[in-house]
Design a protein around this motif. Structure first.
Motif, PDB file in Angstrom:
ATOM      1  N   GLY A  85      61.367 -29.339 -13.260  1.00 25.62           N
ATOM      2  CA  GLY A  85      62.456 -29.818 -14.354  1.00 25.62           C
ATOM      3  C   GLY A  85      63.575 -28.950 -14.587  1.00 25.62           C
ATOM      4  N   ALA A  86      63.307 -27.537 -14.701  1.00 25.38           N
ATOM      5  CA  ALA A  86      64.064 -26.496 -14.831  1.00 25.38           C
ATOM      6  C   ALA A  86      64.901 -26.277 -13.444  1.00 25.38           C
ATOM      7  CB  ALA A  86      63.255 -25.064 -14.857  1.00 25.38           C
ATOM      8  N   ALA A  87      64.406 -26.521 -12.243  1.00 22.38           N
ATOM      9  CA  ALA A  87      65.135 -26.499 -11.120  1.00 22.38           C
ATOM     10  C   ALA A  87      66.252 -27.481 -11.027  1.00 22.38           C
ATOM     11  CB  ALA A  87      64.170 -26.678  -9.925  1.00 22.38           C
ATOM     12  N   ALA A  88      65.905 -28.727 -11.379  1.00 21.66           N
ATOM     13  CA  ALA A  88      67.114 -29.992 -11.684  1.00 21.66           C
ATOM     14  C   ALA A  88      68.296 -29.487 -12.604  1.00 21.66           C
ATOM     15  CB  ALA A  88      66.225 -31.274 -12.077  1.00 21.66           C
ATOM     16  N   ILE A  89      67.901 -28.694 -13.802  1.00 22.17           N
ATOM     17  CA  ILE A  89      68.449 -28.352 -14.607  1.00 22.17           C
ATOM     18  C   ILE A  89      69.546 -27.310 -14.240  1.00 22.17           C
ATOM     19  CG2 ILE A  89      69.088 -27.367 -16.840  1.00 22.17           C
ATOM     20  CD1 ILE A  89      66.491 -28.556 -17.648  1.00 22.17           C
ATOM     21  N   LEU A  90      69.087 -26.273 -13.462  1.00 16.75           N
ATOM     22  CA  LEU A  90      69.771 -25.236 -12.832  1.00 16.75           C
ATOM     23  C   LEU A  90      70.749 -25.955 -11.684  1.00 16.75           C
ATOM     24  CD1 LEU A  90      67.393 -22.252 -12.440  1.00 16.75           C
ATOM     25  CD2 LEU A  90      69.518 -22.386 -13.884  1.00 16.75           C
ATOM     26  N   LEU A  91      70.296 -26.976 -11.021  1.00 19.91           N
ATOM     27  CA  LEU A  91      71.334 -27.419  -9.900  1.00 19.91           C
ATOM     28  C   LEU A  91      72.196 -28.050 -10.511  1.00 19.91           C
ATOM     29  CD1 LEU A  91      71.541 -28.016  -6.831  1.00 19.91           C
ATOM     30  CD2 LEU A  91      69.996 -30.142  -7.349  1.00 19.91           C
ATOM     31  N   GLY A  92      71.974 -28.856 -11.738  1.00 21.70           N
ATOM     32  CA  GLY A  92      73.039 -29.452 -12.543  1.00 21.70           C
ATOM     33  C   GLY A  92      74.047 -28.522 -13.047  1.00 21.70           C
TER      34      GLY A  92
END
Length: 299
Positions: A269-276
């Motif tokens: 989930g944190a990786a998706a947030i950073l990608l955004g």
């Protein structure tokens, strides 16, 4: 080297989230309303120093009304956030409180009439995906008790109040000096919380805790100063998803302060947030001239 508004917003979230573990530790010894009072009182001290340095023009009547109303929302947001931090594990409280970017983006479209680009939509989808992975995992891991669900409920209230205050900030940041906005959002809550703080179980802090209280106030004032600068330069819908990075900072601080190692689903989930956030950081600069006015120089 000039720092982009998105980078400023990410740094602001890192600074603001650093308050959370400090607040959570203080909440075991002091009433939440007292912690909130010191947070704003410390911020007021920093704001006064900034005002003396920048010497902004005296605000007009509309500025008094709008910034005063926004300051009440800020006080509600901080009080409920701190109460949520007291009742919930740090990671869960942070996850719940940062549903606010969803509210910010929709309010920016409905109230400000801002247009969603495909890149912003992609960033928003990635943020929502990461948010609900962490949020769902956190809530499922919390014991289903009345205290836990009260913590979740007040966290949602905090997120909504914060989102509305950020949209109002977008309206005023193009018309008022940043320092004026900062002084309002610290002075009004300090004044409102003073009497309730004194009569609802005041606990006199020792010197060490007093320094921690001052640190909380400084982090709040400086973090919001950076955030206000960022919101004065680009649209609220673009910066809204950046606030998802607070979840990443929450995981980091949870590990540093409480030795909480994130689960695999939290890391995804944190990786998706950073990608955004990275997606937003590669957009082209936007002009902020609009029917809302132009950005005022903080001096």
């Amino acid at each position: 080297m000039k720092i982009s508004p998105v980078t400023q917003a990410i740094l602001a979230m890192a600074i603001l989230c650093l308050m959370d573990p400090l607040v959570k530790s203080l909440a075991t010894r002091y009433p939440v309303i007292e912690i909130a009072f010191f947070r704003f009182a410390g911020g007021l001290l920093i704001s006064v120093l900034l005002t003396l340095y920048f010497r902004p023009a005296w605000p007009d009547k509309k500025s008094f009304i709008t910034n005063g109303a926004r300051s009440i929302l800020v006080a509600i947001s901080v009080l409920t956030l701190f109460y949520s931090l007291k009742l919930l594990p740090l990671a869960t409280a942070v996850a719940v409180s940062f549903i606010s970017p969803v509210f910010i983006v929709f309010l920016a479209v409905l109230v400000l009439g801002e247009r969603l680009t495909l890149r912003i939509i992609l960033a928003l989808v990635l943020g929502v995906f990461g948010l609900f992975m962490i949020l769902g995992n956190s809530i499922l891991g919390v014991e289903s008790s009345s205290v836990s669900w009260i913590g979740v409920a007040v966290g949602v209230v905090s997120a909504l109040a914060y989102a509305v205050s950020m949209v109002i900030l977008r309206l005023r940041a193009t018309q008022d000096p940043i320092v004026t906005i900062i002084i309002f959002q610290n002075f009004t809550p300090t004044l409102l919380l003073l009497i309730p703080c004194l009569i609802l179980g005041w606990v006199t802090p020792d010197f060490k805790d007093f320094l921690v209280f001052l640190c909380v106030g400084f982090l709040g004032a400086f973090g919001h100063f950076l955030l206000a600068q960022a919101f004065s330069q680009v649209s609220a819908s673009k910066l809204g998803p950046v606030e998802y990075t607070a979840l990443v900072w929450g995981v980091f601080y949870g590990y540093i302060f409480f030795d909480e190692w994130p689960q695999v689903i939290t890391i995804i989930g944190a990786a998706a947030i950073l990608l955004g956030a990275i997606t937003l950081n590669h957009t082209s600069p936007e002009s902020v001239s609009s029917n809302l006015g132009t950005t005022d120089d903080p001096h």
